[in-house]
Write an enzyme that holds these catalytic residues in place. Sequence first.
Site, mmCIF file in Angstrom:
data_model
loop_
_atom_site.group_PDB
_atom_site.id
_atom_site.type_symbol
_atom_site.label_atom_id
_atom_site.label_comp_id
_atom_site.label_asym_id
_atom_site.label_seq_id
_atom_site.Cartn_x
_atom_site.Cartn_y
_atom_site.Cartn_z
ATOM 1 N N LYS A 95 0.842 -1.211 0.000
ATOM 2 C CA LYS A 95 0.000 0.000 0.000
ATOM 3 C C LYS A 95 0.872 1.254 0.000
ATOM 4 C CE LYS A 95 -1.808 1.646 4.046
ATOM 5 N NZ LYS A 95 -1.470 3.078 4.208
ATOM 6 N N ASN A 96 1.882 1.257 0.859
ATOM 7 C CA ASN A 96 2.666 2.482 1.008
ATOM 8 C C ASN A 96 3.623 2.735 -0.161
ATOM 9 O OD1 ASN A 96 1.306 2.935 3.337
ATOM 10 N ND2 ASN A 96 3.006 2.468 4.726
ATOM 11 N N CYS A 139 -4.678 12.961 12.937
ATOM 12 C CA CYS A 139 -5.519 11.778 12.836
ATOM 13 C C CYS A 139 -5.370 10.988 14.119
ATOM 14 C CB CYS A 139 -5.155 10.944 11.620
ATOM 15 S SG CYS A 139 -3.620 10.070 11.821
ATOM 16 N N ARG A 196 0.584 14.658 13.062
ATOM 17 C CA ARG A 196 1.102 14.440 11.711
ATOM 18 C C ARG A 196 1.180 15.732 10.893
ATOM 19 N NH1 ARG A 196 -1.296 8.757 9.615
ATOM 20 N NH2 ARG A 196 0.619 8.740 8.422
ATOM 21 N N ASP A 207 4.462 0.710 12.181
ATOM 22 C CA ASP A 207 3.269 0.064 11.635
ATOM 23 C C ASP A 207 3.103 -1.382 12.111
ATOM 24 O OD1 ASP A 207 2.528 2.344 10.352
ATOM 25 O OD2 ASP A 207 3.036 1.681 8.330
ATOM 26 N N ARG A 239 -8.626 -0.398 4.636
ATOM 27 C CA ARG A 239 -7.724 0.578 4.022
ATOM 28 C C ARG A 239 -6.396 -0.067 3.650
ATOM 29 N NH1 ARG A 239 -5.970 4.834 7.533
ATOM 30 N NH2 ARG A 239 -4.588 4.944 5.759
HETATM 31 C C1 UD1 Z 1 4.279 6.800 6.346
HETATM 32 C C2 UD1 Z 1 3.386 5.604 6.181
HETATM 33 C C3 UD1 Z 1 2.844 5.135 7.527
HETATM 34 C C4 UD1 Z 1 3.982 4.922 8.508
HETATM 35 C C5 UD1 Z 1 4.903 6.130 8.579
HETATM 36 C C6 UD1 Z 1 6.137 5.893 9.427
HETATM 37 C C7 UD1 Z 1 2.476 5.946 3.964
HETATM 38 C C8 UD1 Z 1 1.288 6.233 3.120
HETATM 39 N N1 UD1 Z 1 2.299 5.951 5.289
HETATM 40 O O1 UD1 Z 1 3.460 7.839 6.883
HETATM 41 O O2 UD1 Z 1 2.140 3.921 7.309
HETATM 42 O O3 UD1 Z 1 3.440 4.677 9.789
HETATM 43 O O4 UD1 Z 1 5.345 6.485 7.249
HETATM 44 O O5 UD1 Z 1 6.832 4.785 8.991
HETATM 45 O O6 UD1 Z 1 3.543 5.676 3.459
HETATM 46 N N2 UD1 Z 1 6.456 14.515 10.703
HETATM 47 C C9 UD1 Z 1 6.617 15.859 11.013
HETATM 48 N N3 UD1 Z 1 6.579 16.759 9.983
HETATM 49 C C10 UD1 Z 1 6.387 16.400 8.693
HETATM 50 C C11 UD1 Z 1 6.223 15.041 8.391
HETATM 51 C C12 UD1 Z 1 6.264 14.121 9.415
HETATM 52 O O7 UD1 Z 1 6.793 16.211 12.180
HETATM 53 O O8 UD1 Z 1 6.347 17.277 7.818
HETATM 54 C C13 UD1 Z 1 6.478 13.522 11.798
HETATM 55 C C14 UD1 Z 1 5.130 12.796 11.924
HETATM 56 O O9 UD1 Z 1 4.201 13.538 12.682
HETATM 57 C C15 UD1 Z 1 5.555 11.511 12.608
HETATM 58 C C16 UD1 Z 1 6.940 11.244 12.007
HETATM 59 O O10 UD1 Z 1 7.379 12.496 11.465
HETATM 60 O O11 UD1 Z 1 5.653 11.703 13.990
HETATM 61 C C17 UD1 Z 1 6.945 10.200 10.913
HETATM 62 O O12 UD1 Z 1 6.036 10.581 9.902
HETATM 63 P P1 UD1 Z 1 6.249 10.195 8.362
HETATM 64 O O13 UD1 Z 1 7.478 9.376 8.213
HETATM 65 O O14 UD1 Z 1 6.128 11.433 7.561
HETATM 66 O O15 UD1 Z 1 4.985 9.286 8.116
HETATM 67 P P2 UD1 Z 1 3.995 9.340 6.878
HETATM 68 O O16 UD1 Z 1 4.740 9.576 5.617
HETATM 69 O O17 UD1 Z 1 2.839 10.217 7.209
#
Ligand code: UD1
Length: 415
Positions: A22-23, A114, A119, A302, A394
């Site tokens: 999915k990711n 969420c 996030r 995850d 999902r």
């Molecule tokens: C992706 C995955 C999700 C997984 C996560 C971490 C997808 C669609 N989803 O989510 O399943 O749990 O990686 O492995 O690929 N953060 C910030 N600022 C930002 C972006 C992120 O502070 O601009 C923080 C987030 O709040 C979180 C951490 O960084 O605490 C990790 O987030 P991130 O790696 O960005 O996760 P996603 O890409 O949302």
Amino acid sequence: MDKFVITGGNKIKGSIDISGSKNSVLPILAATLLISDTCIINNVPRLRDVYTMVELLKYYGAEVEFDESIKINCSNIENKPPSEKVKDIRASFLLVGALLGRFKRVSMFMPGGCNIGQRPVDLHLKGFSVLGANQILECGIIDIFTKYLNGGEVYLDFPSVGATENVILAAVMAKGRTVISNCAIEPEIVDLADFLTKAGAKISGAGSDTIIVDGVDSLKGVEHSVIPDRIEAGTFMLAVAGTGGQCRINNVITEHIKPVILKLREMEVDITEEDDAVVVYSNGNIVNTDIKTMPYPGFPTDMQAQFTALMSKGAGTGIVNETVFENRFMHIGELIKMGANIAVEGRTAVVRGVETLAGAEVKATDLRAGAALIISALSAEGTTEIGNIHYIDRGYEMIEKKLSAVGCEIKRIEG
Ligand code: UD1
């Protein structure tokens, strides 16, 4: 709303085929917006999030055929105000990098927090701004625009998966070189880079903490097969560990699930690694261990909920430390309803294993929390009803069919 009714106690026996990730497929679908040609994407999981992303691409004018594979042509897409549908999935924010790359201008709803945390997208926005894009936020809609995207040096304060992907998407057709430092190194980043490289992008370093993107003028159509879903694989491995039994999990890249394999071995689960499969054998007696979630190649956040569920019935005490998301313990209240003994203090959960879990009425609070409840229900005494399973849909393709085929008693009740 649909629910799962699961009667626990059956040992898992047989084999399960893992679907595409999915990711991986979500950013790859977003990336097709950069390509004025036909792309064919194979090994696509049939998931709610994937259908939503396809609807969003169609909204911008993509021509899509979704049969065995997805055939997609984004030659005639047009830039538009954001569709309300983007609010259905967080990964829709990946459209921003791709649309910015294609049109140099994009409007998008700002994603909210969420169930698992706030996030924020500050790192995505910082990346776009380094590439020269201006940003105006008004009434929850962010407008990002520039005349030219120019390469630049982006430092990610945290190796965010989404920010790394979004900056890559914006950079592939920018002018000059973009260097992304302290980027995420997850296998899904490498898959996205592989897809784009086949399409003619110039990307090096994917899978390391520094990615270099040299902008190109255009990309061409490609055929690409999505990597297997490492989290789906890990989830089934834990289901086998919890119920006891023996199961071959096919279509896995064992390197991608090393922390899961090694942690399960610490818990005295027997795992044999093959070329593209793992065979899991367990007598159902788990010895608890500690886990700490981290960016790849650390233990994946995850898989945290599923491990917490497994440990609920393990021998001894295990400490779970969630370092990636600030609110990822929502499943614990539900596990406690089934008899688990877990205490939460901030980002740490202390799991004291109990002899038996009992079936109960519980609710999925997010995707992986739902998977955790399935794992507990399969090894609990009696019957468990899991509500809110739209979360599970999902990210798990035909989960009830896959589990029924290996001996589990699980039914979907349509509501
Ligand atoms: C992706 C995955 C999700 C997984 C996560 C971490 C997808 C669609 N989803 O989510 O399943 O749990 O990686 O492995 O690929 N953060 C910030 N600022 C930002 C972006 C992120 O502070 O601009 C923080 C987030 O709040 C979180 C951490 O960084 O605490 C990790 O987030 P991130 O790696 O960005 O996760 P996603 O890409 O949302």
